[in-house]
Design a protein around this motif. Structure first.
Motif, mmCIF file in Angstrom:
data_model
loop_
_atom_site.group_PDB
_atom_site.id
_atom_site.type_symbol
_atom_site.label_atom_id
_atom_site.label_comp_id
_atom_site.label_asym_id
_atom_site.label_seq_id
_atom_site.Cartn_x
_atom_site.Cartn_y
_atom_site.Cartn_z
ATOM 1 N N ILE A 1 1.596 1.240 -13.370
ATOM 2 C CA ILE A 1 1.667 2.470 -12.576
ATOM 3 C C ILE A 1 1.993 2.070 -11.145
ATOM 4 O O ILE A 1 1.372 1.143 -10.592
ATOM 5 N N HIS A 2 2.944 2.786 -10.523
ATOM 6 C CA HIS A 2 3.373 2.487 -9.150
ATOM 7 C C HIS A 2 3.270 3.743 -8.302
ATOM 8 O O HIS A 2 3.857 4.780 -8.640
ATOM 9 N N LEU A 3 2.558 3.641 -7.180
ATOM 10 C CA LEU A 3 2.383 4.754 -6.255
ATOM 11 C C LEU A 3 2.840 4.317 -4.867
ATOM 12 O O LEU A 3 2.242 3.406 -4.270
ATOM 13 N N GLU A 4 3.889 4.941 -4.340
ATOM 14 C CA GLU A 4 4.450 4.554 -3.045
ATOM 15 C C GLU A 4 4.820 5.813 -2.249
ATOM 16 O O GLU A 4 5.994 6.199 -2.184
ATOM 17 N N PRO A 5 3.829 6.459 -1.636
ATOM 18 C CA PRO A 5 4.088 7.741 -0.962
ATOM 19 C C PRO A 5 5.074 7.642 0.206
ATOM 20 O O PRO A 5 5.806 8.601 0.483
ATOM 21 N N GLY A 6 5.094 6.498 0.906
ATOM 22 C CA GLY A 6 5.958 6.377 2.069
ATOM 23 C C GLY A 6 7.428 6.523 1.766
ATOM 24 O O GLY A 6 8.202 6.985 2.612
ATOM 25 N N THR A 7 7.839 6.146 0.571
ATOM 26 C CA THR A 7 9.236 6.285 0.152
ATOM 27 C C THR A 7 9.390 7.312 -0.963
ATOM 28 O O THR A 7 10.465 7.413 -1.552
ATOM 29 N N ASP A 8 8.299 8.024 -1.240
ATOM 30 C CA ASP A 8 8.282 9.045 -2.287
ATOM 31 C C ASP A 8 8.719 8.448 -3.627
ATOM 32 O O ASP A 8 9.522 9.024 -4.366
ATOM 33 N N THR A 9 8.168 7.281 -3.937
ATOM 34 C CA THR A 9 8.508 6.560 -5.161
ATOM 35 C C THR A 9 7.275 6.458 -6.049
ATOM 36 O O THR A 9 6.278 5.833 -5.678
ATOM 37 N N TYR A 10 7.369 7.064 -7.222
ATOM 38 C CA TYR A 10 6.271 7.056 -8.170
ATOM 39 C C TYR A 10 6.873 6.834 -9.556
ATOM 40 O O TYR A 10 7.857 7.482 -9.913
ATOM 41 N N PHE A 11 6.280 5.936 -10.331
ATOM 42 C CA PHE A 11 6.771 5.753 -11.700
ATOM 43 C C PHE A 11 5.718 5.064 -12.552
ATOM 44 O O PHE A 11 4.781 4.441 -12.053
ATOM 45 N N ILE A 12 5.912 5.206 -13.864
ATOM 46 C CA ILE A 12 5.202 4.387 -14.831
ATOM 47 C C ILE A 12 6.242 3.513 -15.529
ATOM 48 O O ILE A 12 7.426 3.868 -15.581
ATOM 49 N N CYS A 13 5.790 2.389 -16.041
ATOM 50 C CA CYS A 13 6.756 1.416 -16.563
ATOM 51 C C CYS A 13 6.104 0.576 -17.641
ATOM 52 O O CYS A 13 4.902 0.308 -17.597
ATOM 53 N N SER A 14 6.912 0.150 -18.608
ATOM 54 C CA SER A 14 6.494 -0.812 -19.626
ATOM 55 C C SER A 14 7.515 -1.936 -19.702
ATOM 56 O O SER A 14 8.688 -1.743 -19.379
ATOM 57 N N GLY A 15 7.054 -3.084 -20.141
ATOM 58 C CA GLY A 15 7.988 -4.183 -20.356
ATOM 59 C C GLY A 15 7.687 -5.377 -19.468
ATOM 60 O O GLY A 15 6.563 -5.571 -19.009
ATOM 61 N N LEU A 16 8.735 -6.158 -19.192
ATOM 62 C CA LEU A 16 8.585 -7.429 -18.484
ATOM 63 C C LEU A 16 9.637 -7.538 -17.385
ATOM 64 O O LEU A 16 10.831 -7.464 -17.650
ATOM 65 N N TYR A 17 9.175 -7.742 -16.155
ATOM 66 C CA TYR A 17 10.051 -7.824 -14.987
ATOM 67 C C TYR A 17 10.540 -9.256 -14.767
ATOM 68 O O TYR A 17 9.750 -10.196 -14.685
ATOM 69 N N ASN A 18 11.862 -9.420 -14.696
ATOM 70 C CA ASN A 18 12.493 -10.698 -14.368
ATOM 71 C C ASN A 18 11.888 -11.894 -15.094
ATOM 72 O O ASN A 18 11.401 -12.838 -14.465
ATOM 73 N N PRO A 19 11.923 -11.901 -16.422
ATOM 74 C CA PRO A 19 11.401 -13.065 -17.159
ATOM 75 C C PRO A 19 12.265 -14.297 -16.923
ATOM 76 O O PRO A 19 13.425 -14.194 -16.483
ATOM 77 N N ASP A 20 11.721 -15.468 -17.217
ATOM 78 C CA ASP A 20 12.490 -16.701 -17.030
ATOM 79 C C ASP A 20 13.597 -16.807 -18.080
ATOM 80 O O ASP A 20 13.668 -16.015 -19.021
ATOM 81 N N LYS A 21 14.456 -17.783 -17.915
ATOM 82 C CA LYS A 21 15.674 -17.863 -18.727
ATOM 83 C C LYS A 21 15.382 -18.054 -20.215
ATOM 84 O O LYS A 21 16.118 -17.544 -21.064
ATOM 85 N N ASP A 22 14.311 -18.777 -20.532
ATOM 86 C CA ASP A 22 13.990 -18.997 -21.942
ATOM 87 C C ASP A 22 13.551 -17.701 -22.615
ATOM 88 O O ASP A 22 13.911 -17.425 -23.767
ATOM 89 N N ILE A 23 12.767 -16.908 -21.909
ATOM 90 C CA ILE A 23 12.317 -15.637 -22.465
ATOM 91 C C ILE A 23 13.488 -14.664 -22.548
ATOM 92 O O ILE A 23 13.641 -13.937 -23.543
ATOM 93 N N LEU A 24 14.337 -14.637 -21.526
ATOM 94 C CA LEU A 24 15.534 -13.792 -21.574
ATOM 95 C C LEU A 24 16.371 -14.119 -22.805
ATOM 96 O O LEU A 24 16.825 -13.228 -23.518
ATOM 97 N N LYS A 25 16.587 -15.402 -23.038
ATOM 98 C CA LYS A 25 17.373 -15.826 -24.189
ATOM 99 C C LYS A 25 16.700 -15.374 -25.481
ATOM 100 O O LYS A 25 17.374 -14.902 -26.418
ATOM 101 N N SER A 26 15.391 -15.484 -25.550
ATOM 102 C CA SER A 26 14.649 -15.089 -26.746
ATOM 103 C C SER A 26 14.796 -13.590 -27.015
ATOM 104 O O SER A 26 15.013 -13.170 -28.159
ATOM 105 N N VAL A 27 14.703 -12.774 -25.962
ATOM 106 C CA VAL A 27 14.848 -11.322 -26.133
ATOM 107 C C VAL A 27 16.267 -10.983 -26.563
ATOM 108 O O VAL A 27 16.482 -10.178 -27.487
ATOM 109 N N ARG A 28 17.251 -11.586 -25.928
ATOM 110 C CA ARG A 28 18.641 -11.295 -26.280
ATOM 111 C C ARG A 28 18.950 -11.712 -27.717
ATOM 112 O O ARG A 28 19.677 -11.006 -28.434
ATOM 113 N N GLU A 29 18.399 -12.832 -28.134
ATOM 114 C CA GLU A 29 18.617 -13.265 -29.518
ATOM 115 C C GLU A 29 17.951 -12.311 -30.507
ATOM 116 O O GLU A 29 18.495 -12.059 -31.595
#
Length: 219
Positions: free
Chosen positions: A99-127
């Motif tokens: 959950i992200h709350l950022e009133p100063g920029t009026d930015t609010y969201f919910i999110c699932s998943g993985l942010y900027n994984p390393d190259k090995d994990i990226l390769k694993s997901v793509r495969e």
């Protein structure tokens, strides 16, 4: 919730130590409210994601103080609040729920998943997408009101993956996350947390897929 958002907006507008010191008591009140929300969020996630358990408050929340050592932006305090619940805690490198709350920029969201994984994990997901595209599409179809981070995607399909695959566009992603943007009005609703948990429960299949890829990459 309004107390939390109003304080974070004021902090955004007065991001300096003298102002923060003067309003320290108010910040501690806001922190206590957000900590309680974070624990309720964690308990809600535990009900549907069996891999999330035995976490503490420090495993899911973040300090308000910014690390300015390598930043040209010398504002001392973060102007957003976030809570991230995932297996083994926020430093595990596992996919989770945010959950992200950022009133100063009026930015609010919910999110699932993985942010900027390393190259090995990226390769694993793509495969995994290459070998089992139906599974990935099924996970996306359960949450059509969420979107993937295309704005940060690669311009071309990465080396080692076929650009002619019907699902090749998904190889271009650098983060495998699902976002649902909200408004301030959404966040201020009494059932904000309940609705957010219901929405994020629909992303469980997506997170299970990503975390299986993480497990495989780490073997």
């Amino acid at each position: 919730m309004k107390t939390i958002l109003d304080f974070m907006l004021a902090l955004y507008q007065n991001n300096n130590k003298p102002w923060f010191d003067e309003h320290k008591a108010q910040y501690l009140e806001v922190k206590a409210k957000f900590d309680a929300l974070s624990l309720d969020f964690m308990k809600g996630i535990e009900r549907f994601d069996r891999r999330v358990h035995d976490l503490k408050l420090g495993d899911i929340t973040y300090r308000i103080y910014r690390d300015m050592r390598f930043s040209q932006d010398k504002r001392p305090y973060k102007w957003h609040l976030g809570v991230y619940v995932c297996p083994k805690g926020k430093k595990s490198g596992m996919a989770g729920y945010y959950i992200h709350l950022e009133p100063g920029t009026d930015t609010y969201f919910i999110c699932s998943g993985l942010y900027n994984p390393d190259k090995d994990i990226l390769k694993s997901v793509r495969e995994e997408i290459m070998c089992n595209p139906e599974r990935f599409h099924e996970a996306l179809q359960k949450c059509p009101d969420f979107h993937l981070p295309w704005e940060a995607a690669l311009r071309k399909v990465p080396q080692g993956f076929c650009a002619d695959d019907p699902h090749a566009e998904y190889y271009r992603l650098k983060s495998y996350e699902l976002y649902k943007h909200l408004t301030r009005e959404d966040v201020l609703q009494p059932d904000f947390l309940q609705k957010s948990l219901a929405d994020l429960e629909r992303t469980l299949t997506f997170n299970e897929l990503i975390n299986q890829c993480v497990d495989f990459a780490r073997k």
